[in-house]
Design an enzyme around this catalytic site. Structure first.
Site, PDB file in Angstrom:
ATOM      1  N   GLY A   1       1.188  11.178   5.157  1.00  0.00           N
ATOM      2  CA  GLY A   1       0.027  11.668   5.802  1.00  0.00           C
ATOM      3  C   GLY A   1      -1.128  11.234   5.034  1.00  0.00           C
ATOM      4  O   GLY A   1      -2.079  11.980   4.965  1.00  0.00           O
ATOM      5  N   PHE A   2      -1.315  10.186   4.697  1.00  0.00           N
ATOM      6  CA  PHE A   2      -2.475   9.714   3.566  1.00  0.00           C
ATOM      7  C   PHE A   2      -3.035  10.740   2.588  1.00  0.00           C
ATOM      8  O   PHE A   2      -4.310  11.082   2.585  1.00  0.00           O
ATOM      9  CB  PHE A   2      -3.747   9.512   4.839  1.00  0.00           C
ATOM     10  CG  PHE A   2      -3.613   8.119   5.413  1.00  0.00           C
ATOM     11  CD1 PHE A   2      -2.609   7.348   5.253  1.00  0.00           C
ATOM     12  CD2 PHE A   2      -4.371   7.930   6.480  1.00  0.00           C
ATOM     13  CE1 PHE A   2      -2.411   6.234   5.990  1.00  0.00           C
ATOM     14  CE2 PHE A   2      -4.342   6.687   7.363  1.00  0.00           C
ATOM     15  CZ  PHE A   2      -3.254   5.866   7.132  1.00  0.00           C
TER      16      PHE A   2
ATOM     17  N   ASN B   1       3.939  -2.248   8.785  1.00  0.00           N
ATOM     18  CA  ASN B   1       3.999  -0.990   8.305  1.00  0.00           C
ATOM     19  C   ASN B   1       5.351  -0.512   8.546  1.00  0.00           C
ATOM     20  O   ASN B   1       6.128  -1.284   8.957  1.00  0.00           O
ATOM     21  CB  ASN B   1       3.022  -0.136   8.991  1.00  0.00           C
ATOM     22  CG  ASN B   1       2.430   0.982   8.073  1.00  0.00           C
ATOM     23  OD1 ASN B   1       3.252   1.462   7.399  1.00  0.00           O
ATOM     24  ND2 ASN B   1       1.049   1.023   8.011  1.00  0.00           N
TER      25      ASN B   1
ATOM     26  N   ALA C   1       0.859  -1.191   0.029  1.00  0.00           N
ATOM     27  CA  ALA C   1      -0.120  -0.029   0.030  1.00  0.00           C
ATOM     28  C   ALA C   1       0.826   1.179  -0.053  1.00  0.00           C
ATOM     29  O   ALA C   1       1.924   1.257   0.493  1.00  0.00           O
ATOM     30  CB  ALA C   1      -0.878   0.120   1.231  1.00  0.00           C
ATOM     31  N   GLY C   2       0.306   2.140  -0.627  1.00  0.00           N
ATOM     32  CA  GLY C   2       1.072   3.558  -0.564  1.00  0.00           C
ATOM     33  C   GLY C   2       1.914   3.995  -1.952  1.00  0.00           C
ATOM     34  O   GLY C   2       2.106   5.181  -2.125  1.00  0.00           O
TER      35      GLY C   2
ATOM     36  N   ASN D   1       9.270   8.363   5.222  1.00  0.00           N
ATOM     37  CA  ASN D   1       8.304   9.109   4.665  1.00  0.00           C
ATOM     38  C   ASN D   1       7.340   9.596   5.953  1.00  0.00           C
ATOM     39  O   ASN D   1       6.938   8.909   6.741  1.00  0.00           O
ATOM     40  CB  ASN D   1       7.414   8.292   3.835  1.00  0.00           C
ATOM     41  CG  ASN D   1       6.212   7.440   4.479  1.00  0.00           C
ATOM     42  OD1 ASN D   1       5.245   8.052   4.428  1.00  0.00           O
ATOM     43  ND2 ASN D   1       6.546   6.416   4.731  1.00  0.00           N
TER      44      ASN D   1
ATOM     45  N   ASN E   1      -6.690  -0.910   0.728  1.00  0.00           N
ATOM     46  CA  ASN E   1      -6.191  -0.429   2.105  1.00  0.00           C
ATOM     47  C   ASN E   1      -6.954   0.775   2.552  1.00  0.00           C
ATOM     48  O   ASN E   1      -6.850   1.808   2.027  1.00  0.00           O
ATOM     49  CB  ASN E   1      -4.804  -0.365   2.016  1.00  0.00           C
ATOM     50  CG  ASN E   1      -4.119   0.190   3.435  1.00  0.00           C
ATOM     51  OD1 ASN E   1      -4.546   1.118   3.944  1.00  0.00           O
ATOM     52  ND2 ASN E   1      -2.993  -0.643   3.784  1.00  0.00           N
TER      53      ASN E   1
ATOM     54  N   SER F   1      -0.013   3.326  10.373  1.00  0.00           N
ATOM     55  CA  SER F   1       0.642   4.558   9.913  1.00  0.00           C
ATOM     56  C   SER F   1       1.268   5.431  10.778  1.00  0.00           C
ATOM     57  O   SER F   1       0.150   5.883  11.657  1.00  0.00           O
ATOM     58  CB  SER F   1      -0.114   5.272   8.900  1.00  0.00           C
ATOM     59  OG  SER F   1       0.576   6.422   8.428  1.00  0.00           O
TER      60      SER F   1
ATOM     61  N   ASN G   1       1.953   8.520  10.450  1.00  0.00           N
ATOM     62  CA  ASN G   1       1.941   9.785   9.919  1.00  0.00           C
ATOM     63  C   ASN G   1       0.581  10.760   9.926  1.00  0.00           C
ATOM     64  O   ASN G   1       0.366  11.548   9.718  1.00  0.00           O
ATOM     65  CB  ASN G   1       2.620   9.977   8.542  1.00  0.00           C
ATOM     66  CG  ASN G   1       3.901   9.413   8.363  1.00  0.00           C
ATOM     67  OD1 ASN G   1       4.715   9.777   8.989  1.00  0.00           O
ATOM     68  ND2 ASN G   1       3.936   8.470   7.679  1.00  0.00           N
ATOM     69  N   THR G   2      -0.443   9.879  10.680  1.00  0.00           N
ATOM     70  CA  THR G   2      -1.638  10.508  10.985  1.00  0.00           C
ATOM     71  C   THR G   2      -1.773  10.590  12.529  1.00  0.00           C
ATOM     72  O   THR G   2      -1.732   9.362  13.184  1.00  0.00           O
ATOM     73  CB  THR G   2      -2.884   9.667  10.099  1.00  0.00           C
ATOM     74  OG1 THR G   2      -2.794   9.776   8.790  1.00  0.00           O
ATOM     75  CG2 THR G   2      -4.183  10.356  10.879  1.00  0.00           C
TER      76      THR G   2
ATOM     77  N   LYS H   1      -3.300  -4.265   9.298  1.00  0.00           N
ATOM     78  CA  LYS H   1      -2.071  -3.978   8.985  1.00  0.00           C
ATOM     79  C   LYS H   1      -1.291  -3.334  10.379  1.00  0.00           C
ATOM     80  O   LYS H   1      -1.914  -2.569  10.783  1.00  0.00           O
ATOM     81  CB  LYS H   1      -1.805  -3.072   7.685  1.00  0.00           C
ATOM     82  CG  LYS H   1      -0.364  -2.713   7.556  1.00  0.00           C
ATOM     83  CD  LYS H   1       0.082  -2.118   6.049  1.00  0.00           C
ATOM     84  CE  LYS H   1       1.159  -1.834   5.810  1.00  0.00           C
ATOM     85  NZ  LYS H   1       1.344  -1.205   4.532  1.00  0.00           N
TER      86      LYS H   1
END
Ligand SMILES: Cc1cc2nc3c(=O)[nH]c(=O)nc-3n(C[C@H](O)[C@H](O)[C@H](O)COP(=O)(O)O)c2cc1C
Length: 353
Positions: free
Chosen positions: A116-117, A258, A64-65, A113, A155, A191, A193-194, A229
């Site tokens: 941030g979605f 992740n 994902a990503g 990275n 995802n 994640s 980053n959120t 995940k």
């Protein structure tokens, strides 16, 4: 050859290069002679695997990503991936964090990275997926179809502005919108980053989100596999909680793992650079050992009953093999694609034979 191209690409900002390279691939795929080469190249000898009730051509997919917005499915399929996980998709479109937000650590073959979605939102992405599905269905006689299905995972995540207490609603919106369009789901609560997202990995929060999705799932005719995940930074009791919960609510599997917020596995040469870069998730080679250990632990503890997709530092066939031997059924690449280039799937499959 790719090493030469890579040395030029690495002169430019990482995120810009990512989209530039994918757009070049897209353009190339539209030139008939190159398209034929692609089609020929995608005829990789299949080594079928079944996981959570789905047949995959082979064990190597894209994490994902990479194709957050489902824009490059045809091209990624042509590169030989058996599956691609789109997203993370959120209900509303998001710009993500300010740039720069993707950084290379070449000495350690790693990335940091803090995207941030960033994504187009579930409405636009599901429309795009629907068109892709219609186009490939119309194409049932094309040679690609006969090579077996190309599996698409969805995802899903929550918007930054959604408070954690209401996160379950965001997961439901994405789940319903993508239900007919993806083959399996991955609930992303890991994640870094959120802000606050990873708190949703606590057992009660997870139970609320996942059991709600399972309820909707069971009301539909054909249940879609739902995976979770997880972060490599979970404490051992948190990992045990995940395993227990997975059994309790009949989760179909886990994606392990992740990116990590830890910088411990970096060489001293990269430590300084990482400090200058600041916050974000670390991926690539330094993540491999931790992710392998977590796969092995979960596989042993669950006595192999919980299917695992291994993610974290897969660059070569031996990296993939280590994850499969640790207990993963499938593996996914992300950072390896940047360092090894678009022939990565073919190289891994050749080595795994
Ligand atoms: C730039 C970038 C963006 C990512 N975005 C997402 C994402 O949106 N959702 C997600 O679940 N994982 C995301 N990941 C994590 C990857 O899917 C993968 O799990 C992780 O990078 C470890 O694999 P690797 O070492 O092969 O890169 C992202 C990774 C990178 C490098």
């Amino acid at each position: 050859m790719y090493k030469l191209i890579r040395s030029i690409l690495f002169l430019f900002p990482a995120e810009a290069v990512h989209y530039f390279a994918m757009n070049c691939l897209s353009l190339a795929a539209k030139i008939p002679v190159i398209k034929q080469l692609f089609d020929f190249a995608s005829g990789i000898a299949a080594n079928p695997v079944t996981a959570f009730g789905i047949g995959f051509d082979h064990s190597v997919g894209l994490a994902a990503g990479f194709d957050k917005n489902a824009r490059y499915l045809y091209e990624l399929r042509a590169l030989g991936f058996s599956h691609v996980e789109i997203g993370t998709v959120t209900p509303l479109a998001q710009e993500g964090n300010p740039k720069p937000r993707l950084f290379r650590l070449p000495h350690d073959q790693a990335l940091i990275n803090r995207m941030g979605f960033n994504n187009d939102g579930v409405k636009v992405i599901s429309d795009r997926l629907r068109k892709y599905r219609q186009a490939t269905m119309e194409n049932t006689r094309s040679p690609e179809r006969s090579r077996g299905a190309f599996i698409i995972g969805g995802n899903i995540g929550k918007n930054k502005i959604t408070p954690n207490e209401e996160a379950w609603k965001d997961y439901e919106i994405c789940f319903r919108a993508l239900y007919d369009l993806v083959d399996y789901f991955v609930v992303n609560v890991s994640s870094p980053n959120t802000p606050g997202l990873r708190e949703l990995q606590e057992k009660e929060s997870l139970r609320k989100i996942l059991s709600h999705l399972q309820t909707i799932n069971s009301q539909n005719g054909k249940m879609k596999p739902i995976l979770l995940k997880i972060a490599p930074d979970l404490t051992p009791p948190q990992v045990d909680d995940v395993i227990e919960l997975a059994a309790e609510i009949s989760l179909d599997g886990l994606v392990v793992s992740n990116t990590t917020i830890s910088r411990d596995a970096l060489s001293s040469k990269s430590q300084e650079l990482a400090t200058a870069i600041g916050a974000g998730g670390l991926s690539g080679k330094p993540l491999a050992e931790r992710s392998d250990a977590l796969i092995r632990y979960i596989s042993e503890k669950s006595e192999g009953t919980l299917p695992i997709i291994g993610s974290g530092g897969v660059f070569t066939a031996s990296d993939a093999k280590r994850k499969l031997e640790a207990g993963a059924t499938l593996v996914q690449v992300w950072t390896g694609f940047i360092y090894e280039g678009p022939a990565i799937v073919k190289k891994i499959l050749r080595g795994l034979k």
